[in-house]
Design a protein around this motif. Structure first.
Motif, PDB file in Angstrom:
ATOM      1  N   SER A 227      13.523   6.924 -41.748  1.00 12.62           N
ATOM      2  CA  SER A 227      14.928   6.527 -41.738  1.00 12.62           C
ATOM      3  C   SER A 227      15.407   6.136 -43.140  1.00 12.62           C
ATOM      4  O   SER A 227      16.500   6.531 -43.560  1.00 12.62           O
ATOM      5  CB  SER A 227      15.116   5.357 -40.772  1.00 12.62           C
ATOM      6  OG  SER A 227      16.453   4.916 -40.774  1.00 12.62           O
TER       7      SER A 227
ATOM      8  N   ARG B  83      18.356   8.012 -45.328  1.00  4.75           N
ATOM      9  CA  ARG B  83      19.563   7.286 -45.778  1.00  4.75           C
ATOM     10  C   ARG B  83      19.738   7.380 -47.280  1.00  4.75           C
ATOM     11  O   ARG B  83      20.867   7.438 -47.784  1.00  4.75           O
ATOM     12  CB  ARG B  83      19.469   5.817 -45.370  1.00  4.75           C
ATOM     13  CG  ARG B  83      19.632   5.538 -43.884  1.00  4.75           C
ATOM     14  CD  ARG B  83      19.367   4.063 -43.629  1.00  4.75           C
ATOM     15  NE  ARG B  83      19.399   3.707 -42.221  1.00  4.75           N
ATOM     16  CZ  ARG B  83      20.239   2.821 -41.694  1.00  4.75           C
ATOM     17  NH1 ARG B  83      21.118   2.229 -42.460  1.00  4.75           N
ATOM     18  NH2 ARG B  83      20.198   2.519 -40.428  1.00  4.75           N
TER      19      ARG B  83
ATOM     20  N   PRO C 249      23.338   9.130 -47.526  1.00  2.95           N
ATOM     21  CA  PRO C 249      23.814   7.852 -46.977  1.00  2.95           C
ATOM     22  C   PRO C 249      25.061   7.969 -46.115  1.00  2.95           C
ATOM     23  O   PRO C 249      25.264   7.162 -45.199  1.00  2.95           O
ATOM     24  CB  PRO C 249      24.087   7.011 -48.235  1.00  2.95           C
ATOM     25  CG  PRO C 249      24.249   8.005 -49.345  1.00  2.95           C
ATOM     26  CD  PRO C 249      23.343   9.137 -48.999  1.00  2.95           C
TER      27      PRO C 249
ATOM     28  N   TRP D  20      23.710   6.169 -38.949  1.00  2.16           N
ATOM     29  CA  TRP D  20      22.278   5.902 -39.020  1.00  2.16           C
ATOM     30  C   TRP D  20      21.783   4.802 -38.076  1.00  2.16           C
ATOM     31  O   TRP D  20      20.676   4.935 -37.528  1.00  2.16           O
ATOM     32  CB  TRP D  20      21.873   5.594 -40.461  1.00  2.16           C
ATOM     33  CG  TRP D  20      22.008   6.776 -41.370  1.00  2.16           C
ATOM     34  CD1 TRP D  20      22.901   6.939 -42.388  1.00  2.16           C
ATOM     35  CD2 TRP D  20      21.233   7.980 -41.335  1.00  2.16           C
ATOM     36  NE1 TRP D  20      22.743   8.166 -42.994  1.00  2.16           N
ATOM     37  CE2 TRP D  20      21.723   8.814 -42.364  1.00  2.16           C
ATOM     38  CE3 TRP D  20      20.182   8.429 -40.535  1.00  2.16           C
ATOM     39  CZ2 TRP D  20      21.183  10.076 -42.618  1.00  2.16           C
ATOM     40  CZ3 TRP D  20      19.642   9.677 -40.779  1.00  2.16           C
ATOM     41  CH2 TRP D  20      20.131  10.494 -41.807  1.00  2.16           C
TER      42      TRP D  20
END
Length: 429
Positions: free
Chosen positions: A340, A344, A348, A353
């Motif tokens: 994760s 990101r 981003p 997310w």
């Protein structure tokens, strides 16, 4: 003939389709409640026909040692007293010889391009809805040396039908503006315009429906606990609900094939490579990559399965990691968190997310990255196994080849490289 296909994932269903087209009575047996619930459930979503080179590449062993000592490496090895693991690792090292790697690349490219043709024919006959589209693929590199190595592979693969282009960092950003947040770190990339994307689980669901409409029988929730052999040939698959008899049997249960094959004295060069994925909702204001992306540094792939639209969210699939840690499918929190975080950092603004849904599965891999197709050495038992991380890409091709072999036809490409007993590659050959 009545043919029982054990396994309702990508490999089993694609094979069942070809067998049904040949006029056989097909019975598909699977322990899950529906199709594609195992390794096929939430894979990377990329149909990467020109990215099938074996994992055992020259130099990967040396790099793997450094990865083992790095908690954030894409590969994790947990040493254990499992003879399967050590046999697999030793064979993996042997497969990393340059001549074996190059021959394996040629074999896998031939299989992948054959599979692409077979999928096109399947979709012309039975249109399936699985978020399929040809969107191209861009592999991005941060290290100039890695990019130079990729350029050499592009040159090699071009001699075998691959259509790829090496791009600099500026060209990568022009092709995929969503890379803006990491553009300063990029050395360049390799673009393959004719790669595709799709949802493997939806493909399995659609293919199950198409098969059922054409007369195939499905026995879900029926785990095969063993294979009954009479006079040197398989006579039935044993289940808690009773035996399932057939004239021929196709073993396509992924890593689960070990528990069925080993009691018969059949040694399969398989080991599970555990991988993780995230399925993340995207909204109309988000900026996910339109082109499928592979981050070569982190070994993470990104595939936009569905675009967001007013009133409907999209889906971004993120997948990566190779963990040789045994047969468990548990979600290891620190590995999920690492995947994760890496996602990101690269994209981003790509998705929502915090709502990412994690998943893990076991890729049934051979040391040389080629599947195992054909006769097992036990009567009436055929093998369709070892698709590794390429199940979505090569399943249609392996299904066609196996159906050809069962029918006694010559496949469109030579089947020998994918047999249980591999042809030897001479040193320097």
């Amino acid at each position: 003939m009545r043919i029982c296909v054990l396994g309702a994932g990508l490999a089993g269903l694609a094979c069942a389709w070809q067998l049904l087209r040949d006029g056989h009575e097909v019975v598909v047996l699977d322990r899950e409640a529906g199709p594609g619930e195992g390794t096929s459930r939430a894979n990377g979503g990329q149909l990467s026909y020109s990215y099938v080179a074996p994992l055992a590449a020259p130099g990967v062993t040396r790099k793997g040692v450094s990865w083992i000592l790095d908690d954030e490496a894409p590969l994790r090895l947990r040493p254990q007293m499992d003879p399967r693991l050590w046999r697999w690792l030793m064979a993996f090292v042997r497969a990393s010889r340059r001549e074996v790697f190059e021959q394996g690349t040629r074999d896998m490219l031939a299989l992948a391009y054959h599979s692409r043709d077979v999928l096109a024919a399947l979709l012309a006959e039975a249109p399936l809805e699985f978020s399929y589209r040809v969107n191209g693929k861009l592999v991005v590199f941060r290290d100039p040396a890695d990019l130079a190595g990729a350029a050499r592979l592009v040159e090699f693969q071009a001699r075998h039908g691959a259509r790829q282009q090496v791009l600099d960092a500026r060209e990568c950003l022009a092709l995929e503006p969503a890379l803006a947040d990491t553009a300063a770190q990029l050395a360049g990339g390799v673009h393959t315009p004719d790669e595709a994307v799709g949802d493997a689980h939806h493909f399995c669901l659609g293919l199950r429906n198409a098969l059922a409409q054409r007369g195939a029988t499905f026995l879900f929730g029926r785990e095969a606990t063993g294979l009954l052999v009479r006079n040197g040939a398989v006579a039935a698959a044993l289940t808690a609900a009773g035996p399932v008899e057939a004239d021929q049997f196709v073993l396509a249960t992924g890593i689960g094939a070990l528990s069925l094959a080993e009691p018969l004295g059949l040694s399969l060069p398989l080991y599970p490579l555990k991988g993780y994925s995230l399925t993340v909702p995207t909204r109309t204001g988000d900026r996910p990559p339109e082109v499928s992306i592979t981050d070569a540094h982190h070994k993470v792939v990104y595939a936009l399965l569905d675009r967001a639209a007013p009133g409907a969210e999209g889906r971004l699939r993120v997948a990566g990691m190779v963990d040789l840690v045994g047969f468990g499918t548990d979600l290891v929190e620190r590995r999920v968190a690492l995947l994760s975080r890496q996602a990101r950092e690269v994209f981003p603004a790509a998705a929502d997310w915090p709502r990412a849904e994690p998943w893990s599965g076991l890729r049934p891999a051979t040391p040389d990255w080629k599947p195992i197709l054909g006769e097992s050495g036990i009567g009436r038992l055929w093998l369709n196994l070892g698709h590794g991380g390429l199940g979505f890409t090569i399943a249609c091709g392996t299904g066609r080849i196996l159906a050809d072999l069962i029918a006694g036809r010559e496949p469109a490409i030579p089947a020998a490289p994918y047999g249980l007993i591999r042809p030897k590659v001479p040193r320097g050959g």
